[in-house]
Design a protein around this motif. Structure first.
Motif, PDB file in Angstrom:
ATOM      1  N   SER A 107       0.857  -1.204  -0.117  1.00  0.00           N
ATOM      2  CA  SER A 107      -0.081   0.125  -0.025  1.00  0.00           C
ATOM      3  C   SER A 107       0.805   1.053  -0.095  1.00  0.00           C
ATOM      4  CB  SER A 107      -0.903   0.050   1.191  1.00  0.00           C
ATOM      5  OG  SER A 107      -0.109   0.002   2.399  1.00  0.00           O
ATOM      6  N   GLU A 108       2.275   1.268   0.034  1.00  0.00           N
ATOM      7  CA  GLU A 108       3.063   2.376   0.331  1.00  0.00           C
ATOM      8  C   GLU A 108       3.325   2.756  -1.011  1.00  0.00           C
ATOM      9  OE1 GLU A 108       7.348   2.841   2.051  1.00  0.00           O
ATOM     10  OE2 GLU A 108       5.846   2.028   3.538  1.00  0.00           O
ATOM     11  N   PRO A 109       2.983   4.404  -1.434  1.00  0.00           N
ATOM     12  CA  PRO A 109       3.666   4.753  -2.700  1.00  0.00           C
ATOM     13  C   PRO A 109       5.230   5.076  -2.685  1.00  0.00           C
ATOM     14  CG  PRO A 109       2.536   6.462  -1.269  1.00  0.00           C
ATOM     15  CD  PRO A 109       2.524   5.084  -0.544  1.00  0.00           C
ATOM     16  N   ALA A 110       5.978   3.904  -2.544  1.00  0.00           N
ATOM     17  CA  ALA A 110       7.385   3.979  -2.563  1.00  0.00           C
ATOM     18  C   ALA A 110       7.958   4.713  -3.547  1.00  0.00           C
ATOM     19  CB  ALA A 110       7.965   2.650  -2.407  1.00  0.00           C
ATOM     20  N   TYR A 111       7.412   4.830  -4.773  1.00  0.00           N
ATOM     21  CA  TYR A 111       8.162   5.448  -5.838  1.00  0.00           C
ATOM     22  C   TYR A 111       7.516   6.793  -6.424  1.00  0.00           C
ATOM     23  CZ  TYR A 111       9.440   0.555  -6.029  1.00  0.00           C
ATOM     24  OH  TYR A 111      10.028  -0.819  -5.381  1.00  0.00           O
ATOM     25  N   ALA A 112       6.874   7.355  -5.473  1.00  0.00           N
ATOM     26  CA  ALA A 112       6.433   8.656  -5.889  1.00  0.00           C
ATOM     27  C   ALA A 112       7.274   9.951  -5.789  1.00  0.00           C
ATOM     28  CB  ALA A 112       5.129   8.950  -4.964  1.00  0.00           C
ATOM     29  N   GLY A 113       8.401   9.676  -5.197  1.00  0.00           N
ATOM     30  CA  GLY A 113       9.606  10.717  -5.011  1.00  0.00           C
ATOM     31  C   GLY A 113      10.575  10.502  -5.746  1.00  0.00           C
ATOM     32  N   LYS A 114      11.627  11.256  -5.717  1.00  0.00           N
ATOM     33  CA  LYS A 114      12.614  11.131  -6.590  1.00  0.00           C
ATOM     34  C   LYS A 114      13.533   9.892  -6.403  1.00  0.00           C
ATOM     35  CE  LYS A 114      16.952  13.670  -7.771  1.00  0.00           C
ATOM     36  NZ  LYS A 114      17.897  12.615  -7.799  1.00  0.00           N
ATOM     37  N   GLY A 115      13.913   9.392  -7.318  1.00  0.00           N
ATOM     38  CA  GLY A 115      14.563   7.999  -7.298  1.00  0.00           C
ATOM     39  C   GLY A 115      16.022   8.113  -6.826  1.00  0.00           C
ATOM     40  N   PRO A 116      16.820   6.965  -6.873  1.00  0.00           N
ATOM     41  CA  PRO A 116      18.372   7.281  -6.307  1.00  0.00           C
ATOM     42  C   PRO A 116      19.350   7.421  -7.162  1.00  0.00           C
ATOM     43  CG  PRO A 116      17.660   4.855  -6.960  1.00  0.00           C
ATOM     44  CD  PRO A 116      16.496   5.715  -7.079  1.00  0.00           C
ATOM     45  N   TYR A 117      18.818   7.907  -8.427  1.00  0.00           N
ATOM     46  CA  TYR A 117      19.935   8.454  -9.571  1.00  0.00           C
ATOM     47  C   TYR A 117      19.355   9.953 -10.126  1.00  0.00           C
ATOM     48  CZ  TYR A 117      20.915   3.646 -10.086  1.00  0.00           C
ATOM     49  OH  TYR A 117      21.209   2.146  -9.989  1.00  0.00           O
ATOM     50  N   PRO A 118      20.383  10.767 -10.199  1.00  0.00           N
ATOM     51  CA  PRO A 118      20.337  11.781 -11.005  1.00  0.00           C
ATOM     52  C   PRO A 118      20.031  11.670 -12.532  1.00  0.00           C
ATOM     53  CG  PRO A 118      22.511  11.753 -10.525  1.00  0.00           C
ATOM     54  CD  PRO A 118      22.099  10.701  -9.865  1.00  0.00           C
ATOM     55  N   VAL A 119      19.171  12.341 -13.067  1.00  0.00           N
ATOM     56  CA  VAL A 119      18.871  12.030 -14.568  1.00  0.00           C
ATOM     57  C   VAL A 119      19.593  12.833 -15.505  1.00  0.00           C
ATOM     58  CG1 VAL A 119      16.731  11.876 -16.147  1.00  0.00           C
ATOM     59  CG2 VAL A 119      16.567  11.324 -13.830  1.00  0.00           C
ATOM     60  N   GLY A 120      20.179  11.961 -16.336  1.00  0.00           N
ATOM     61  CA  GLY A 120      20.846  12.827 -17.505  1.00  0.00           C
ATOM     62  C   GLY A 120      19.783  12.829 -18.823  1.00  0.00           C
ATOM     63  N   VAL A 121      20.178  13.578 -19.684  1.00  0.00           N
ATOM     64  CA  VAL A 121      19.384  13.512 -20.891  1.00  0.00           C
ATOM     65  C   VAL A 121      20.223  13.878 -22.041  1.00  0.00           C
ATOM     66  CG1 VAL A 121      18.935  15.990 -20.787  1.00  0.00           C
ATOM     67  CG2 VAL A 121      17.241  14.319 -22.150  1.00  0.00           C
ATOM     68  N   THR A 122      20.037  13.193 -23.251  1.00  0.00           N
ATOM     69  CA  THR A 122      20.953  13.321 -24.487  1.00  0.00           C
ATOM     70  C   THR A 122      19.983  13.323 -25.542  1.00  0.00           C
ATOM     71  OG1 THR A 122      22.886  12.787 -25.589  1.00  0.00           O
ATOM     72  CG2 THR A 122      21.541  10.968 -24.823  1.00  0.00           C
ATOM     73  N   THR A 123      20.291  13.865 -26.827  1.00  0.00           N
ATOM     74  CA  THR A 123      19.437  13.764 -27.854  1.00  0.00           C
ATOM     75  C   THR A 123      20.066  13.070 -29.045  1.00  0.00           C
ATOM     76  OG1 THR A 123      18.792  16.068 -27.394  1.00  0.00           O
ATOM     77  CG2 THR A 123      18.294  15.023 -29.695  1.00  0.00           C
ATOM     78  N   LEU A 124      19.481  11.698 -29.423  1.00  0.00           N
ATOM     79  CA  LEU A 124      19.865  11.009 -30.565  1.00  0.00           C
ATOM     80  C   LEU A 124      19.226  11.430 -31.877  1.00  0.00           C
ATOM     81  CD1 LEU A 124      20.120   7.642 -28.665  1.00  0.00           C
ATOM     82  CD2 LEU A 124      21.901   9.286 -28.925  1.00  0.00           C
ATOM     83  N   GLN A 125      19.650  10.934 -32.938  1.00  0.00           N
ATOM     84  CA  GLN A 125      19.029  11.147 -34.114  1.00  0.00           C
ATOM     85  C   GLN A 125      18.704   9.982 -35.057  1.00  0.00           C
ATOM     86  OE1 GLN A 125      18.923  14.581 -35.342  1.00  0.00           O
ATOM     87  NE2 GLN A 125      17.703  13.513 -36.967  1.00  0.00           N
ATOM     88  N   LEU A 126      17.571  10.109 -35.240  1.00  0.00           N
ATOM     89  CA  LEU A 126      17.153   9.103 -36.465  1.00  0.00           C
ATOM     90  C   LEU A 126      17.447   9.633 -37.939  1.00  0.00           C
ATOM     91  CD1 LEU A 126      14.052   7.622 -34.559  1.00  0.00           C
ATOM     92  CD2 LEU A 126      15.986   6.214 -35.403  1.00  0.00           C
ATOM     93  N   SER A 127      17.052   8.837 -38.888  1.00  0.00           N
ATOM     94  CA  SER A 127      17.321   9.532 -40.229  1.00  0.00           C
ATOM     95  C   SER A 127      16.833  10.621 -40.367  1.00  0.00           C
ATOM     96  CB  SER A 127      16.819   8.677 -41.326  1.00  0.00           C
ATOM     97  OG  SER A 127      15.779   8.196 -41.163  1.00  0.00           O
ATOM     98  N   ASP A 128      15.515  10.840 -39.876  1.00  0.00           N
ATOM     99  CA  ASP A 128      14.584  12.187 -40.185  1.00  0.00           C
ATOM    100  C   ASP A 128      13.968  12.844 -38.620  1.00  0.00           C
ATOM    101  OD1 ASP A 128      13.014   9.967 -39.565  1.00  0.00           O
ATOM    102  OD2 ASP A 128      11.328  10.253 -40.872  1.00  0.00           O
ATOM    103  N   ARG A 129      14.348  12.514 -37.703  1.00  0.00           N
ATOM    104  CA  ARG A 129      13.631  13.007 -36.692  1.00  0.00           C
ATOM    105  C   ARG A 129      14.598  12.652 -35.426  1.00  0.00           C
ATOM    106  NH1 ARG A 129       8.516  10.862 -37.080  1.00  0.00           N
ATOM    107  NH2 ARG A 129       9.074  10.549 -39.302  1.00  0.00           N
ATOM    108  N   LYS A 130      14.517  13.541 -34.320  1.00  0.00           N
ATOM    109  CA  LYS A 130      15.194  13.529 -33.139  1.00  0.00           C
ATOM    110  C   LYS A 130      14.604  12.512 -32.193  1.00  0.00           C
ATOM    111  CE  LYS A 130      17.566  17.908 -33.642  1.00  0.00           C
ATOM    112  NZ  LYS A 130      17.453  19.236 -33.255  1.00  0.00           N
ATOM    113  N   VAL A 131      15.430  12.002 -31.250  1.00  0.00           N
ATOM    114  CA  VAL A 131      14.791  11.151 -30.032  1.00  0.00           C
ATOM    115  C   VAL A 131      15.520  11.651 -28.817  1.00  0.00           C
ATOM    116  CG1 VAL A 131      14.853   9.015 -29.188  1.00  0.00           C
ATOM    117  CG2 VAL A 131      14.748   9.096 -31.596  1.00  0.00           C
TER     118      VAL A 131
END
Length: 384
Positions: free
Chosen positions: A43-67
């Motif tokens: 019953s506990e909402p254990a995952y409602a807060g920030k997790g143990p990792y900081p989050v990185g973000v990066t941009t990848l490229q498909l042939s015709d669009r970004k990811v």
């Protein structure tokens, strides 16, 4: 940050507002409350807060669009760094931007820059290979539109990849050039998966060895929720999560979670109930009170900060249907649950569902029915 272009008039911006609107019981062994498992674990909402990792973000490229890819990073590597940002007008082409120029000019102070919960190109964590989530944004959205929610999920040890579904994205809707299909959505999702596999195998690359392709989920908002359920038929996909999902295919016995908003006037509770009834078990449904269609995206946070693209269009003197303005703010009014609260609920159920489906949690954590009473607002929660 205005760019030169041709004026396209009020009709196109009216369509832009419409685009902004759209971005947008199992057995005891599964429920966890009747098998000797501690009630607090179920019953506990254990995952409602920030997790143990900081989050990185990066941009990848498909042939015709970004990811855009959010991933767990080395703890402490974010110290002293600024959060990543994006401009709300990034997906738009010059003609649409010019149409908004008057509205922006009338504002003495207007900030269209949105600060995300991630950091650009942080060093990825090497504490293990992480499960993969293929995320699909809503009709009229773009790859960054749900960044707050997906970054929170990534902080619990997931790699989340969100492609631009350009054929039904913000600019396509705003310029009346939509050319979307379920087949195209499926191909974009699978192309994204192939791109991640190549980056994972790239010797010396930033993402080398980061991902565990034995555990793959799909997730999506609104039209993207339909895509997430549709792609579940692929043999490599294990589980799907849909936020205000606008329909979807059969799940063939694979686990599905639907997360909906009680006040959604785009994808109504009734339509979510119909979708839920059509799915086979195992399945879960969470309906969040005081939330609306946009509660799962970054939109409401931007609106509450006074940076509504729909309102800017109106201030430019463009004739916008009152219904569209209401839809654009659905879930974003003062009486609605604050964005952080809505993201926390959706994040908990998503992380709990995926961790159990992937066997990370051997018994369910926060998936018992009593969890419905553990949040700031009531949640109607069902498992079958």
């Amino acid at each position: 940050m205005m760019r030169r272009g041709t004026h396209v008039g009020s009709k196109a911006v009216g369509v832009l507002v419409a685009a902004l609107v759209l971005t947008g019981a199992v057995g005891c062994g599964d429920d966890g409350e009747c098998c000797g498992m501690p009630t607090s674990s179920a019953s506990e909402p254990a995952y409602a807060g920030k997790g143990p990792y900081p989050v990185g973000v990066t941009t990848l490229q498909l042939s015709d669009r970004k990811v855009e890819v959010w991933y767990p990073a080395v703890p402490g590597s974010e110290t002293g760094l600024a959060h990543d940002t994006y401009n709300q007008t990034d997906p738009l082409t010059d003609p649409i931007l010019l149409s908004l120029a008057t509205g922006i000019a009338r504002r003495e102070h207007i900030n269209l820059i949105y600060q995300t919960r991630a950091y650009r190109n942080l060093t990825p964590s090497r504490s293990g290979a992480f499960p993969v989530i293929l995320f699909s944004h809503g009709f009229g959205g773009w790859r960054d539109a749900n960044s707050s929610l997906v970054a929170g999920i990534a902080s619990w040890g997931f790699v989340v990849a969100s492609a631009d579904y350009l054929e039904r994205g913000l600019n396509a809707v705003a310029t009346s050039t939509v050319a979307a299909s379920a087949e195209k959505d499926r191909s974009i999702t699978l192309d994204t998966l192939a791109l991640l596999r190549s980056k994972n195998a790239e010797t010396g690359g930033m993402m080398a060895g980061l991902m565990n392709f034995d555990h793959i989920a799909t997730a999506g908002h609104s039209a993207g929720g339909h895509t997430a359920l549709d792609v579940l038929s692929e043999p490599d996909i294990d589980v799907a999560v849909g936020y205000a999902a606008a329909g979807g295919g059969t799940n063939g016995g694979k686990p599905v979670m639907l997360i909906a908003a009680r006040g959604d006037i785009g994808v109504t509770t009734a339509s979510t109930e119909t979708l839920f009834a059509s799915l086979s078990t195992p399945k879960r449904l969470a309906i969040i009170e005081r939330a609306g269609h946009n509660s799962f995206s970054d939109t409401c946070a931007a609106i509450r900060d006074g940076a509504s693209l729909a309102q800017l269009a109106r201030e430019a003197g463009l004739q916008i249907d009152e219904r569209l303005l209401a839809l654009a703010a659905n879930g974003c009014e003062a009486e609605n649950l604050a964005p952080d609260g809505a993201w926390a609920i959706a994040q908990h159920f998503t992380v709990a569902q995926l961790r159990f489906a992937f066997g990370i949690d051997k018994t369910p954590v926060g998936l018992g029915t009593a969890v419905a009473n553990a949040f700031e607002v009531p949640v109607e929660y069902r498992v079958q």
